[in-house]
Write an enzyme that holds these catalytic residues in place. Structure first.
Site, mmCIF file in Angstrom:
data_model
loop_
_atom_site.group_PDB
_atom_site.id
_atom_site.type_symbol
_atom_site.label_atom_id
_atom_site.label_comp_id
_atom_site.label_asym_id
_atom_site.label_seq_id
_atom_site.Cartn_x
_atom_site.Cartn_y
_atom_site.Cartn_z
ATOM 1 C CG HIS A 158 -2.364 18.398 41.516
ATOM 2 N ND1 HIS A 158 -3.341 18.644 42.459
ATOM 3 C CD2 HIS A 158 -1.176 18.730 42.108
ATOM 4 C CE1 HIS A 158 -2.779 19.103 43.570
ATOM 5 N NE2 HIS A 158 -1.474 19.160 43.382
ATOM 6 C CG ASP A 193 0.367 16.599 48.288
ATOM 7 O OD1 ASP A 193 0.100 17.809 48.228
ATOM 8 O OD2 ASP A 193 1.372 16.099 47.772
ATOM 9 C CG HIS A 195 -0.791 21.100 46.841
ATOM 10 N ND1 HIS A 195 0.493 20.664 47.106
ATOM 11 C CD2 HIS A 195 -0.714 22.436 46.680
ATOM 12 C CE1 HIS A 195 1.313 21.706 47.107
ATOM 13 N NE2 HIS A 195 0.609 22.786 46.852
ATOM 14 C CG ASP A 282 3.182 18.646 49.823
ATOM 15 O OD1 ASP A 282 2.560 17.807 50.498
ATOM 16 O OD2 ASP A 282 2.868 18.921 48.648
#
Length: 340
Positions: A158, A193, A195, A282
């Site tokens: 990120h 991921d 995200h 995740d």
């Protein structure tokens, strides 16, 4: 397969987290490392401590100003009256603001995109050593290994060139990809991921030599919210070299694996010399962040699919948070990848 881990990263154990207006315990806890190490142990994989990389490896993707901030922020924060135990920004610049502040409070808001990546007394050292793991894994692959795994904490995907966010400090995934790029004309990244890998996308968005592919939960109602949509395809020289595949939070194995296969097809068309995988566990149905509903068998099959791409591959650990099944998630993915 060679694996890299730096015990110093466990000293980064952030506390503060703001979720829906409530102050909660941060999800990026040191316990994550111990659960992932247990997975390596089950597979009889012994991690190596990485050597310290030259700072230029980090400057390949990050501004010197961000690195200087991460290195000095906690010490400067402690000089504030009634300073808290972690650097947590309370003010953020908007797009029309362009003056870099002298105040550590202002600089925290400049270099930290949200409140989920608080900086403690050991965060810089931990981030530095996590990045060393990413560089060491890339160097192992450049040295002839077919694959290598970097157990990185804190995560990185990120963080942009100048802004850390989302439990991340330095962008370990982008650092590994840039390291591979020193030897290969083209490098592909595949982020699985839950995200969107917005930081990695931002770093390489205008480049044609690094393909960025991200399979993730639809950001219209999920972090990072502002990027990760299918119409973001790159700009300038990088036009056409960014692929986002957003999926619903209800996504289970078949749809997720189909999206991973779509991403791998784009990687194959790009014909890179090497692949960097941002390994987010995740996506698993038991992960506390509830991004998707992928099973352990889905993770195993994804590992096998990525291995079948037959590219020199660096696996960089990204998400995957505290649950009883985190160890098993890593075991299944790596078992599929190593065809066990």
């Amino acid at each position: 397969m060679r694996c890299f881990y730096a015990p110093e990263t466990e000293a980064h154990d952030p506390v503060f987290r703001l979720t829906h207006g409530r102050i909660l315990r941060n999800a990026e806890q040191a316990e994550r490392a111990r659960l992932l190490l247990a997975g390596l142990d089950q597979l009889s994989l012994t991690p190596e401590a990485p050597p310290e990389a030259d700072r230029s490896a980090f400057e390949a993707v990050h501004t010197p100003r961000l690195l200087a901030f991460l290195e000095s922020a906690w010490d400067e924060w402690q000089k504030l009256p009634d300073a808290g135990p972690e650097v947590v920004p309370n003010v953020f610049p908007r797009a029309h603001v362009s003056r870099y502040p002298d105040s550590i409070v202002g600089r925290a808001g400049w270099h930290m995109g949200d409140t989920s990546a608080p900086i403690g007394p050991h965060s810089w050292r931990a981030s530095r050593r996590a990045a060393d793991c990413a560089v060491a894994a890339a160097d192992a692959v450049l040295g002839g290994e077919r694959a290598a795994y970097a157990l990185c904490r804190p995560a990185g995907h990120h963080t942009t060139a100048d802004i850390a966010a989302g439990h991340c400090m330095m962008n370990v995934s982008a650092i590994a990809a840039a390291r591979l790029r020193t030897r290969h004309e083209r490098v592909a990244t595949l982020d699985i991921d839950t995200h969107h890998g917005n930081g990695t996308q931002g770093i390489f968005y205008d480049r044609a030599d690094v393909l960025t592919v991200s399979v993730h939960t639809d950001p219209s109602n999920y972090y990072p919210f502002y990027t990760g949509y299918a119409d973001e395809t790159g700009e300038g020289d990088g036009a056409g070299f960014n692929l986002n595949i957003p999926l619903p939070r209800t996504t289970t194995d078949d749809a997720w694996l189909e999206a991973v296969a779509q991403g791998l097809a784009r990687v194959r068309d790009f014909a890179p010399g090497a692949l960097m995988v941002s390994l987010g566990l995740d996506v698993h149905e038991d992960d506390p962040l509830k991004g998707m509903k992928v099973s352990w068998d889905g993770l195993r099959r994804a590992g096998a699919m990525i291995a079948a791409a037959d590219l020199p591959t660096v696996l960089v650990q990204e998400g995957g948070y505290l649950s009883e099944g985190l160890t098993t998630s890593l075991v299944h993915f790596l078992s599929g990848f190593m065809e066990r």
